[in-house]
Write a protein that holds these residues in place. Structure first.
Motif, short mmCIF file in Angstrom:
data_model
loop_
_atom_site.label_atom_id
_atom_site.label_comp_id
_atom_site.label_asym_id
_atom_site.label_seq_id
_atom_site.Cartn_x
_atom_site.Cartn_y
_atom_site.Cartn_z
N GLN A 129 20.12 -21.79 10.85
CA GLN A 129 19.25 -21.70 9.48
C GLN A 129 20.27 -22.02 8.09
OE1 GLN A 129 16.38 -18.82 9.08
NE2 GLN A 129 14.91 -20.30 8.43
N ALA B 133 21.21 -24.61 5.40
CA ALA B 133 20.93 -24.39 4.08
C ALA B 133 22.25 -24.87 3.22
CB ALA B 133 20.67 -22.98 3.67
N GLN C 182 19.84 -27.76 0.79
CA GLN C 182 18.77 -26.82 0.96
C GLN C 182 17.39 -27.30 0.68
OE1 GLN C 182 19.34 -23.08 0.17
NE2 GLN C 182 17.18 -23.47 0.81
N ALA C 183 17.18 -28.46 0.18
CA ALA C 183 15.71 -29.16 0.42
C ALA C 183 15.47 -29.33 1.96
CB ALA C 183 16.06 -30.52 -0.28
N ASN D 223 14.31 -26.15 3.35
CA ASN D 223 13.13 -25.63 3.09
C ASN D 223 12.00 -26.35 3.71
OD1 ASN D 223 14.39 -24.31 1.13
ND2 ASN D 223 13.94 -25.42 -0.90
N GLN D 224 12.26 -27.63 4.09
CA GLN D 224 11.30 -28.13 5.12
C GLN D 224 11.38 -27.75 6.39
OE1 GLN D 224 9.09 -31.83 5.16
NE2 GLN D 224 8.63 -29.89 6.24
N GLY E 284 12.26 -24.72 6.99
CA GLY E 284 11.72 -23.28 7.16
C GLY E 284 10.23 -23.50 6.93
N TYR E 285 9.69 -24.33 6.44
CA TYR E 285 7.97 -24.67 6.42
C TYR E 285 7.72 -24.67 7.77
CZ TYR E 285 3.86 -27.10 6.22
OH TYR E 285 2.31 -27.45 6.45
N SER F 254 7.83 -21.29 9.74
CA SER F 254 6.89 -20.41 9.06
C SER F 254 5.31 -20.94 9.51
CB SER F 254 6.72 -20.24 7.66
OG SER F 254 8.20 -19.84 7.09
N ASN G 224 5.85 -33.89 2.28
CA ASN G 224 7.37 -33.25 1.76
C ASN G 224 8.35 -34.29 1.81
OD1 ASN G 224 6.24 -30.77 1.14
ND2 ASN G 224 6.66 -29.98 3.20
N ASN H 80 10.32 -35.71 -1.44
CA ASN H 80 11.69 -35.45 -1.59
C ASN H 80 12.60 -36.69 -1.52
OD1 ASN H 80 11.62 -32.45 -2.38
ND2 ASN H 80 11.26 -32.25 0.08
#
Length: 510
Positions: free
Chosen positions: A117, A121, A125-126, A129-130, A132-133, A136, A352, A356
């Motif tokens: 992870q 990053a 980073q973008a 984030n995707q 990480g979505y 989660s 997303n 992006n």
């Protein structure tokens, strides 16, 4: 006969029957069957009223709410019944309990490697984030050291799959929306039978509704007699199935925990072009992964298996431990979506990626029956200079859905979106590609069925091996497809500007 039954019992016909029943009740009133009509009509109208209140109360997309409320209020006698069967209002306690139990096992077994992870990053980073979505809200980690191979057609997918199945030593898991007897499935089944006799554990899940007119009755019992463990998912029981709208639309294969497959390809001969039901060619896509990320697919399959037939809590014995990490580029993240939570993971991944994108977004989808958020995202991407292209079928498999798809063309083209219809026939692929480095390949259509009602899956890819092959395939597909113009849309004014908007009122049922 089989094709007739498929057409006779699809959702459009069922909706038409409900409308006819509505008319029948009015005729009863005219004939003054008051004693029966008043009581029954009151109960049905009350059900419809409760359905509308429930829909408004739920934290859903407003477009989805409106699409349900309009037909319910238009046909108040049977609108509530229609929503009860198609809106997954009631989740049986047994199913809900099994979901909670299996969700706990998923969380226990799918754990993110924090170093992977952090590495992602630092790269972008973008994208992190995707990713990480998905961790989660889908519960699926991202992996490196995973090779990926994209298949632009069903035939090479099938041939490679057969070769991998022959190498199986410990277990084979298969999960498909559609199984149909024929060359494709029979070849796979022959290997599965033989492997089962050799002591390999073989499990099969198929969706009961997806295959209901394609397989003999109680086919799962026939498969069990061959030594293969089998589940017919969410079996169709007429007049008793309150979650018949929630189907297992996923396509997953896991072999020994080392190799995994997904994509749009089912087990039926049209997918390898041994049959041509719609045009001269059926185009579909699949992806093969090998490496650490296969563990996601293993757990996803076991979760679905345990929802239907709870057999074990020890998922770890199905995890393959690689002695040496595979030398493969990029990051791979298989993910899943379920209709029984409030998170629309499949659509949000697409939104997303579109939001992006910097240079281009290329899309394959057999259906473009979606909400205002998706249409707006596509238009905004185009307006900010992103090259947005969408490929849809040149020959439809469902005419009403095709007309609804085409009703979105003019709005998108006016915003600069490129629409292409696959001239050789039907395209069933579900792929999105962005900027030469980001992609997803899976089972998720751009429609309400996939976004809101089905169990789905896909593979999120960043700088992975398969991306280059996917782009080459898309460029070749544009070349053999018809680019739709505003003049084309104007020539089909009635279909696009009259029939299409009417069908949008009933889009959740299509």
């Amino acid at each position: 006969m089989r094709k007739f039954l498929q057409r006779a019992l699809n959702r459009v016909v069922i909706t038409a029957i409900i409308v006819l029943l509505q008319v029948g009740f009015f005729l009863l009133e005219i004939l003054r069957w008051g004693n029966y009509y008043v009581g029954i009509a009151f109960v049905l109208r009350l059900l419809s009223f409760c359905a509308v209140v429930y829909i408004i109360w739920r934290p859903n997309n407003p477009a989805v709410k409106l699409a349900w409320v309009v037909p319910i209020l238009t046909f108040p006698l049977f609108g509530g019944v229609m929503y009860l069967f198609f809106g997954h209002v009631i989740v049986p306690r047994k199913l809900r309990d099994s979901m909670e139990r299996t969700n706990a096992l998923v969380q226990k077994n799918l754990v993110q490697d924090e170093e992977v992870q952090k590495e992602l990053a630092q790269t972008d980073q973008a994208v992190a984030n995707q990713s990480g979505y998905l961790l989660s809200y889908a519960g699926t980690p991202v992996w490196n050291h995973t090779a990926s191979t994209y298949f632009p057609e069903g035939l090479p997918y099938w041939e490679t799959l057969l070769a991998d199945l022959e190498k199986a030593q410990h277990f084979i898991f298969l999960e498909y929306f559609i199984l149909a007897e024929g060359t494709m499935w029979n070849a796979v089944l022959e290997i599965l039978q033989r492997k089962a006799k050799e002591g390999v554990e073989v499990r099969l899940i198929y969706d009961d509704v997806g295959s209901v007119f394609l397989l003999p009755k109680k086919y799962h019992e026939t498969i069990e007699k061959k030594g293969i463990k089998c589940v017919a998912f969410n079996r169709l029981v007429p007049f008793m199935s309150l979650v018949l709208n929630n189907r297992d639309h996923r396509k997953i294969v896991v072999i020994d925990g080392k190799v995994g497959y997904t994509g749009g390809i089912n087990m039926s001969d049209e997918y390898i072009n041994y049959r041509h039901p719609y045009g001269e060619h059926w185009k579909d896509s699949g992806i093969r992964i090998e490496g650490e990320a296969v563990w996601n697919f293993t757990v996803m399959f076991l979760q679905m298996w345990n929802m239907s037939r709870y057999t074990e809590e020890d998922y770890g014995r199905y995890r393959y431990h690689f002695k040496e990490p595979l030398m493969a580029k990029g990051y791979v993240q298989p993910y899943m979506d379920t209709p029984f939570d409030e998170e629309i993971v499949g659509e949000n991944v697409y939104l997303n990626m579109i939001g992006n994108a910097r240079k281009y977004v290329y899309i394959y989808t057999p259906y473009l029956v979606t909400d205002n958020e998706m249409i707006t995202a596509l238009k905004l991407a185009s307006k900010r200079g992103v090259d947005v292209r969408i490929v849809t079928p040149g020959v439809p498999d469902k005419k009403f859905v095709y007309w609804l798809t085409q009703s979105n063309y003019q709005n998108l083209i006016e915003a600069g979106v490129g629409i292409y219809q696959y001239t050789p026939g039907f395209i069933h692929s579900k792929c999105v590609l962005c900027d030469d480095e980001l992609a997803t390949v899976g089972t998720i259509n751009f429609d309400y069925r996939s976004f809101y009602h089905h169990f789905e899956c896909g593979v999120f890819l960043y700088q992975a091996d398969a991306i280059r092959t996917l782009k080459k395939d898309m460029e070749e597909t544009f070349a053999v497809s018809e680019k739709i113009t505003l003049e084309w849309c104007r020539d089909k004014f009635v279909k696009i500007n009259i029939v299409g908007p009417i069908l949008k009122l009933f889009s959740p049922l299509l």
